[in-house]
Design a protein around this motif. Structure first.
Motif, PDB file in Angstrom:
ATOM      1  N   ALA A   1     -12.551 -40.087 -36.218  1.00  0.00           N
ATOM      2  CA  ALA A   1     -11.416 -39.728 -35.875  1.00  0.00           C
ATOM      3  C   ALA A   1     -11.144 -38.563 -34.848  1.00  0.00           C
ATOM      4  O   ALA A   1     -10.335 -38.684 -33.454  1.00  0.00           O
ATOM      5  CB  ALA A   1     -10.451 -39.237 -36.981  1.00  0.00           C
ATOM      6  N   ILE A   2     -11.908 -37.563 -34.608  1.00  0.00           N
ATOM      7  CA  ILE A   2     -12.019 -36.560 -33.726  1.00  0.00           C
ATOM      8  C   ILE A   2     -12.907 -36.698 -32.435  1.00  0.00           C
ATOM      9  O   ILE A   2     -12.430 -36.643 -31.387  1.00  0.00           O
ATOM     10  CB  ILE A   2     -12.188 -35.166 -34.182  1.00  0.00           C
ATOM     11  N   CYS A   3     -13.938 -37.405 -32.822  1.00  0.00           N
ATOM     12  CA  CYS A   3     -15.153 -37.520 -31.612  1.00  0.00           C
ATOM     13  C   CYS A   3     -15.005 -38.701 -30.812  1.00  0.00           C
ATOM     14  O   CYS A   3     -15.514 -39.016 -29.748  1.00  0.00           O
ATOM     15  CB  CYS A   3     -16.477 -37.160 -32.217  1.00  0.00           C
TER      16      CYS A   3
ATOM     17  N   THR B   1     -20.637 -30.577 -37.126  1.00  0.00           N
ATOM     18  CA  THR B   1     -21.419 -29.920 -35.764  1.00  0.00           C
ATOM     19  C   THR B   1     -20.840 -30.705 -34.512  1.00  0.00           C
ATOM     20  O   THR B   1     -20.470 -30.059 -33.589  1.00  0.00           O
ATOM     21  CB  THR B   1     -22.924 -30.085 -35.843  1.00  0.00           C
ATOM     22  N   TYR B   2     -20.668 -32.064 -34.744  1.00  0.00           N
ATOM     23  CA  TYR B   2     -20.046 -32.738 -33.620  1.00  0.00           C
ATOM     24  C   TYR B   2     -18.557 -32.466 -33.342  1.00  0.00           C
ATOM     25  O   TYR B   2     -17.962 -32.504 -32.354  1.00  0.00           O
ATOM     26  CB  TYR B   2     -20.444 -34.367 -33.891  1.00  0.00           C
ATOM     27  N   ILE B   3     -18.004 -32.390 -34.697  1.00  0.00           N
ATOM     28  CA  ILE B   3     -16.584 -32.033 -34.588  1.00  0.00           C
ATOM     29  C   ILE B   3     -16.372 -30.640 -33.937  1.00  0.00           C
ATOM     30  O   ILE B   3     -15.453 -30.566 -33.052  1.00  0.00           O
ATOM     31  CB  ILE B   3     -15.856 -32.218 -36.189  1.00  0.00           C
ATOM     32  N   PHE B   4     -16.983 -29.635 -34.350  1.00  0.00           N
ATOM     33  CA  PHE B   4     -16.585 -28.306 -33.803  1.00  0.00           C
ATOM     34  C   PHE B   4     -16.855 -28.470 -32.198  1.00  0.00           C
ATOM     35  O   PHE B   4     -16.434 -27.818 -31.185  1.00  0.00           O
ATOM     36  CB  PHE B   4     -17.315 -27.349 -34.440  1.00  0.00           C
ATOM     37  N   SER B   5     -17.908 -29.256 -31.766  1.00  0.00           N
ATOM     38  CA  SER B   5     -18.409 -29.190 -30.288  1.00  0.00           C
ATOM     39  C   SER B   5     -17.396 -29.947 -29.549  1.00  0.00           C
ATOM     40  O   SER B   5     -17.047 -29.622 -28.487  1.00  0.00           O
ATOM     41  CB  SER B   5     -19.852 -30.065 -30.383  1.00  0.00           C
ATOM     42  N   THR B   6     -16.777 -30.898 -30.102  1.00  0.00           N
ATOM     43  CA  THR B   6     -15.770 -31.711 -29.472  1.00  0.00           C
ATOM     44  C   THR B   6     -14.535 -30.971 -29.388  1.00  0.00           C
ATOM     45  O   THR B   6     -13.635 -30.918 -28.338  1.00  0.00           O
ATOM     46  CB  THR B   6     -15.309 -32.994 -30.287  1.00  0.00           C
ATOM     47  N   ILE B   7     -14.090 -30.058 -30.597  1.00  0.00           N
ATOM     48  CA  ILE B   7     -12.951 -29.310 -30.500  1.00  0.00           C
ATOM     49  C   ILE B   7     -13.034 -28.303 -29.481  1.00  0.00           C
ATOM     50  O   ILE B   7     -12.028 -27.935 -28.755  1.00  0.00           O
ATOM     51  CB  ILE B   7     -12.797 -28.782 -31.939  1.00  0.00           C
TER      52      ILE B   7
ATOM     53  N   GLN C   1      -3.513 -25.499 -27.968  1.00  0.00           N
ATOM     54  CA  GLN C   1      -2.817 -26.157 -28.754  1.00  0.00           C
ATOM     55  C   GLN C   1      -3.326 -27.429 -29.218  1.00  0.00           C
ATOM     56  O   GLN C   1      -3.197 -28.280 -30.446  1.00  0.00           O
ATOM     57  CB  GLN C   1      -1.573 -26.573 -28.238  1.00  0.00           C
ATOM     58  N   GLY C   2      -3.984 -28.175 -28.346  1.00  0.00           N
ATOM     59  CA  GLY C   2      -4.867 -29.168 -28.607  1.00  0.00           C
ATOM     60  C   GLY C   2      -6.015 -29.214 -29.568  1.00  0.00           C
ATOM     61  O   GLY C   2      -6.384 -29.750 -30.411  1.00  0.00           O
TER      62      GLY C   2
ATOM     63  N   ARG D   1      -5.916 -26.498 -31.977  1.00  0.00           N
ATOM     64  CA  ARG D   1      -5.350 -26.351 -32.969  1.00  0.00           C
ATOM     65  C   ARG D   1      -4.895 -27.594 -33.842  1.00  0.00           C
ATOM     66  O   ARG D   1      -5.163 -27.850 -35.023  1.00  0.00           O
ATOM     67  CB  ARG D   1      -3.959 -25.045 -32.900  1.00  0.00           C
ATOM     68  N   LYS D   2      -4.458 -28.503 -32.966  1.00  0.00           N
ATOM     69  CA  LYS D   2      -3.937 -29.800 -33.303  1.00  0.00           C
ATOM     70  C   LYS D   2      -5.274 -30.625 -34.331  1.00  0.00           C
ATOM     71  O   LYS D   2      -5.228 -31.284 -35.014  1.00  0.00           O
ATOM     72  CB  LYS D   2      -3.494 -30.888 -32.348  1.00  0.00           C
ATOM     73  N   ALA D   3      -6.480 -30.664 -33.285  1.00  0.00           N
ATOM     74  CA  ALA D   3      -7.673 -31.251 -33.813  1.00  0.00           C
ATOM     75  C   ALA D   3      -8.138 -30.760 -35.140  1.00  0.00           C
ATOM     76  O   ALA D   3      -8.600 -31.426 -36.028  1.00  0.00           O
ATOM     77  CB  ALA D   3      -8.645 -31.476 -32.624  1.00  0.00           C
ATOM     78  N   PHE D   4      -8.187 -29.230 -35.048  1.00  0.00           N
ATOM     79  CA  PHE D   4      -8.811 -28.535 -36.267  1.00  0.00           C
ATOM     80  C   PHE D   4      -7.924 -28.855 -37.536  1.00  0.00           C
ATOM     81  O   PHE D   4      -8.391 -28.863 -38.573  1.00  0.00           O
ATOM     82  CB  PHE D   4      -9.113 -27.289 -35.831  1.00  0.00           C
TER      83      PHE D   4
END
Length: 313
Positions: free
Chosen positions: A125-127, A219-225, A232-233, A235-238
């Motif tokens: 969903a995030i990456c 790891t990929y999620i935090f890297s993408t965030i 704001q983007g 915060r919304k993703a996290f």
């Protein structure tokens, strides 16, 4: 299912927390309250997801299965403990103990697998948001959940059959409030080397797969965030994975304290108290974490409770 023990032992004794009557009354009220809150909270989550079409997405499909696993998980151990306190009898039959062990291992590992699957869902969903709908199709979601149930049913059956092959000594008092695998192995008269080897290899491999899936996904999620330019983007993703991350921290943190603490610091009483955290408290907190930190779930629950009030009136 007819379990037979080589030594002819027909029952075990669950020592629980305390033998003092006044303390048992307090424990009965406390655990009954926790159990009712846990079952009611998880069933409300399931009902909200089923009745609200906006929640018919992969993330909430996995959450509904996790809530079902939580309700079954806590129902495996707590009702028997409450019954023992109520009738002042610590006995559990040999077959009942193995049956409890089977379902306990099924639901504890099912929870771990579902959390890993939910981490992959958040990764997609995030990456890879443009490919999310295509990849996380209803067919794949059903396959992943079905695989979790089948694999863990077979995994639990393997450990239970191996436990049934052991013979137990005359002292069959379990210093716990349910039939967990480590206390049972400590009562065995025969060498439990095969059991411990299977736990180390098969159980360790299953746990390693879940942990690696979680670590790699986040790891990929935090890297993408971190690559998102606006605060704001970010915060919304996290926010889309914060609830799941809280559940992962609670479940794996408390279970690791029980099964991976150093032997020198481990005791029966400490192990029993720590087990309460991931067998009772964590399943109870999961509905609150998702309902309080998720706007869609909060809105759906308000609608559901509102409808129930109207029907009642």
């Amino acid at each position: 299912m007819g379990w037979k023990n080589l030594t002819g032992i027909s029952e075990f004794f669950l020592l629980g927390f305390s033998e003092k009557l006044e303390q048992q009354k307090v424990l009965f009220g406390l655990f009954l309250s926790l159990y009712l809150i846990t079952v009611a909270g998880n069933l409300l989550i399931i009902l909200a997801i089923i009745t609200d079409a906006q929640l018919h997405t992969p993330m909430y499909f996995f959450l509904a299965n996790l809530s079902l696993a939580d309700a079954c998980f806590v129902s495996t151990t707590v009702p028997k403990m409450l019954a023992n306190i109520w009738i002042q009898n610590q006995v559990i039959s040999y077959s009942g103990c193995l049956l409890q062990l089977y379902f306990f291992m099924l639901f504890v590992m099912l929870e771990a697998f579902l959390l890993a699957v939910m981490a992959y869902d958040r990764y997609m969903a995030i990456c890879h948001p443009l490919h999310y709908i295509l990849v996380m199709s209803p067919g794949l979601c059903v396959f992943l959940v079905s695989a979790c149930w089948i694999v863990n049913a077979l995994h639990s059956l393997l450990h239970t059959l191996l436990m049934n092959s052991l013979s137990f000594c005359a002292d069959h008092k379990i210093p716990h409030f349910f039939c967990d695998i480590n206390p049972l192995l400590s009562l065995a008269c025969t060498d439990p080397f095969i059991n411990e080897l299977v736990i180390f290899i098969v159980g360790g491999l299953a746990g390693l797969v879940c942990v690696l899936c979680l670590i790699i996904s986040y790891t990929y999620i935090f890297s993408t965030i971190l690559k998102i330019p606006s605060a704001q983007g970010k915060r919304k993703a996290f926010s889309t994975c914060s609830s799941h991350l809280s559940m992962v921290s609670l479940f794996f943190g408390t279970s690791f304290c029980v099964y991976f603490s150093p032997p020198s610091t481990r005791s029966a009483q400490k192990g029993t108290v720590a087990s309460v955290m991931y067998t009772v408290v964590t399943p109870m907190l999961n509905p609150f974490i998702y309902s309080l930190r998720n706007r869609d779930m909060k809105s759906s629950l308000k609608k559901l409770i509102g409808v129930k009030k109207i029907h009642f009136l």
